[in-house]
Structures are given as C-alpha cells and as structure tokens.
Write an enzyme that holds these catalytic residues in place. Sequence first.
Site, PDB file in Angstrom:
ATOM      1  N   GLU A  16      39.456  54.054  50.625  1.00  0.00           N
ATOM      2  CA  GLU A  16      39.437  53.794  49.214  1.00  0.00           C
ATOM      3  C   GLU A  16      37.932  53.350  48.809  1.00  0.00           C
ATOM      4  O   GLU A  16      37.247  52.951  49.490  1.00  0.00           O
ATOM      5  CB  GLU A  16      40.041  52.291  48.981  1.00  0.00           C
ATOM      6  N   THR A  47      39.377  53.885  42.750  1.00  0.00           N
ATOM      7  CA  THR A  47      39.827  52.917  41.872  1.00  0.00           C
ATOM      8  C   THR A  47      39.589  53.094  40.456  1.00  0.00           C
ATOM      9  O   THR A  47      38.801  53.811  39.946  1.00  0.00           O
ATOM     10  CB  THR A  47      39.220  51.319  42.107  1.00  0.00           C
ATOM     11  N   ALA A  50      39.884  47.947  35.458  1.00  0.00           N
ATOM     12  CA  ALA A  50      41.078  47.257  34.931  1.00  0.00           C
ATOM     13  C   ALA A  50      41.381  47.418  33.585  1.00  0.00           C
ATOM     14  O   ALA A  50      42.552  47.409  32.968  1.00  0.00           O
ATOM     15  CB  ALA A  50      40.837  45.699  35.440  1.00  0.00           C
ATOM     16  N   ARG A 106      49.838  48.588  37.364  1.00  0.00           N
ATOM     17  CA  ARG A 106      49.885  47.640  36.059  1.00  0.00           C
ATOM     18  C   ARG A 106      48.569  47.512  35.707  1.00  0.00           C
ATOM     19  O   ARG A 106      48.119  47.476  34.513  1.00  0.00           O
ATOM     20  CB  ARG A 106      50.651  46.439  36.279  1.00  0.00           C
ATOM     21  N   GLY A 107      47.779  47.134  36.759  1.00  0.00           N
ATOM     22  CA  GLY A 107      46.385  46.721  36.544  1.00  0.00           C
ATOM     23  C   GLY A 107      46.141  45.194  36.617  1.00  0.00           C
ATOM     24  O   GLY A 107      46.860  44.398  36.311  1.00  0.00           O
ATOM     25  N   ALA A 122      54.066  48.397  36.611  1.00  0.00           N
ATOM     26  CA  ALA A 122      53.759  49.759  37.354  1.00  0.00           C
ATOM     27  C   ALA A 122      54.735  50.329  37.349  1.00  0.00           C
ATOM     28  O   ALA A 122      54.610  51.775  37.123  1.00  0.00           O
ATOM     29  CB  ALA A 122      53.118  49.246  38.853  1.00  0.00           C
ATOM     30  N   HIS A 146      53.292  39.299  45.193  1.00  0.00           N
ATOM     31  CA  HIS A 146      52.316  39.189  44.234  1.00  0.00           C
ATOM     32  C   HIS A 146      52.107  37.811  43.760  1.00  0.00           C
ATOM     33  O   HIS A 146      52.792  37.230  43.383  1.00  0.00           O
ATOM     34  CB  HIS A 146      52.748  40.349  43.072  1.00  0.00           C
ATOM     35  N   LYS A 162      60.344  49.734  41.600  1.00  0.00           N
ATOM     36  CA  LYS A 162      58.935  50.887  41.565  1.00  0.00           C
ATOM     37  C   LYS A 162      59.492  52.156  42.414  1.00  0.00           C
ATOM     38  O   LYS A 162      59.046  53.012  41.741  1.00  0.00           O
ATOM     39  CB  LYS A 162      57.681  50.145  41.961  1.00  0.00           C
ATOM     40  N   GLN A 209      31.644  39.132  50.202  1.00  0.00           N
ATOM     41  CA  GLN A 209      33.073  39.603  50.340  1.00  0.00           C
ATOM     42  C   GLN A 209      34.033  38.288  50.306  1.00  0.00           C
ATOM     43  O   GLN A 209      35.045  38.183  50.062  1.00  0.00           O
ATOM     44  CB  GLN A 209      33.539  40.406  51.499  1.00  0.00           C
TER      45      GLN A 209
END
Length: 299
Positions: A16, A47, A50, A106-107, A122, A146, A162, A209
Amino acid sequence: MKTSQMFGKRTVFSLEIFPPKPTTGVETIYRTLEELSNLKPDFISVTYGAGGKNGAKTLELAEAIKTRYGTESVAHLSGMYLTRDDVIRLTNEFRERGIENILALRGDRVEGLEPTGDFPHASDLAAFIRELGDFNIIGACYPEGHPESASTVDDIHNLKRKVDAGVSHLISQLFFDNDIFYAFLERAQIAGINVPIEAGIMPVVNSKQIGRIIALCGVKMPRKFMRIMERYQDKPLALRDAGIAYAVDQIVDLVTQGVDGIHLYTMNQPYVARRIWESVGGLITESTFEEESTTTSNG
Ligand code: FAD
C-alpha cells in the site's frame, strides 16, 4: 485457506502507498512505485483522501501502477463525503483509466465536514458500486474491532453486511499481536464470512510512526513490541532494523498458520518493503505453490 478470486492466489502479497503531498516532487513517488513493482506484488493499492474530494492523484497513480509498471492496482475510495453523482463520475473515470479494483471505504471523519448522507457505511458504497458495473470490490476490516463499534460482535455482523453487499476480499487494519488476528478470523468464520482476508502489517521503522499508532485507538501493543519502541526510539538505525525484524517475525507466523495474504503498509518506503520481501519472499511463494499442489493431488 481460500484462493483469492480477484488475484488468483492462495497467499496474496500486496503493498500500500499513499499519494505524496503536493510539495513532494512527483518523481519520488514514481521511483518508489518502480522499486515496489520490482518486488512483483499481486497488487499495489493507493489510499484516497479522507475528505473524499481530492482523489485525482489516487486515480493517476493507480493507473500508472498498471500501465507504467505492469502491476495490478487497487484504488481506495472513501464514500462518506461523496454524493451518488460523485461516485458515478469517479467510477466512470476508473473505467476509462482501466482501474478494476476498488477498496470501498466509509473513510475517516474530517472535523468540520458534513457527510453527504449518501454512503454512511462502506457497505452502502460497495452496494452502489456493484450496481454500477463490473468492479472487483474490496473492503477493510478490524481485527480488534472498529473503534466506533459497540462491540467486536457488532462489528463482525456489520462486516458480514459489507461482504453481502458485494465485497469479495478484505484487508485488515494493522495489528501487532497475531493471536488477535487469529481470534478475529475465527469470529469471521463463525459469522459466515468466506472471502479471503489479508493481514495488514505495518513495519514500524521510525519514531514518527509510533505516535501515529498510539493515536489509532484500539491497536494493542504487546510487551515485546513496546520494549523495542521504548528502547530504540532515539536510535534510528536500531529502530529501523528492529521494526523490520518484528514485521518479518509476524509474517513468518501468519504465513505458517496459512493466512490468505499479507498486505504491507509500506509508508512509501521501498527500502523497508524490499528488506521484508528478501526475508519472506521465498516463504510466501512456496507456501502458495505448496497449497496449490496439495489441492491438485487431492483432486
Ligand atoms: P465501515 O465498514 O462503514 O465501518 C465503520 C463503522 O460503522 C464500524 O464501527 C462498523 O461496525 C459500523 N458499520 C458498518 N456498517 C454498518 C451498518 N450497516 N450499520 C451500522 N453500523 C455499521 N481511510 C481513508 O480515508 N482513506 C483510505 O484510503 C483508507 N484506506 C484504508 C485501508 C485499510 C486496509 C483500512 C483498514 C482502513 C483504511 N482507511 C482509509 C480508514 C477507514 O476509512 C476508517 O477506519 C473508517 O473509520 C472506517 O472505514 P470502513 O470502510 O472500515 O467503514
């Protein structure tokens, strides 16, 4: 272990990236993509902002991954701030650019922005994209639940919705404790979620990070991981090597346990991705073929 319908593999290996800030030279990201493509991943995903409106770079990079580097690509799409018309327009553009795989999200919430209400989850976006055409739709999942979910049971029911809405492949949030991922796989199986689930792995290689991960509420940090972070946060080379070794250790265990795939959050660092692939590439490749020959010999 399930074969990915989308990528035709038993142990998928994917990477990614995120689009660079406008201030970063565009050549850097293309060099990064070239180096990542040389690792021959099953796909590279890009990506999506958002807020949902600045997706041009995502589309441009997802197209370039396919056409310039010959690697399959996945474009993320966050729906919460998009209207149905936006999604129709964007999927038309995906089609024109030859992008077939969409990670429907969904973001993340953006302070001060009002969701349009067209895609509160989502699953709503996945269902709408499915109506619009022949895209492969991927979804996100959360081994620790989540953060907005009332419980992990609630979350797994929502995940099943989903998948029922048309998601054929899942990619997990990062985690540092493999046992949490295995428990999640069990819950998913009980809920009747039968699509491949890739394990999201983030090698933590710099102190910036660490703060970002702490902000991601709900991600547990095992004692071994915490010790590494505490001990080496001011020693960049030691932290980099220890972070890579920790990720490699996680991957060896995951592949040995027969996971469907490894999705590496590269943070646009090809050096780190290369070192990981050098350590586990043989393991991932042979575990794929071993499973295939077992299946064949058993009919
Ligand atoms: P959902 O699946 O909609 O879930 C969000 C919450 O709603 C959960 O609590 C869930 O249980 C609940 N829920 C879901 N469906 C229902 C329903 N039908 N009824 C009631 N409750 C429901 N963010 C970005 O902005 N851009 C990116 O590119 C991006 N890429 C990501 C890639 C991966 C692999 C992952 C794991 C996350 C990514 N994110 C990205 C972050 C993601 O957008 C956030 O985690 C966001 O908060 C949730 O998105 P989702 O698609 O998982 O949401």
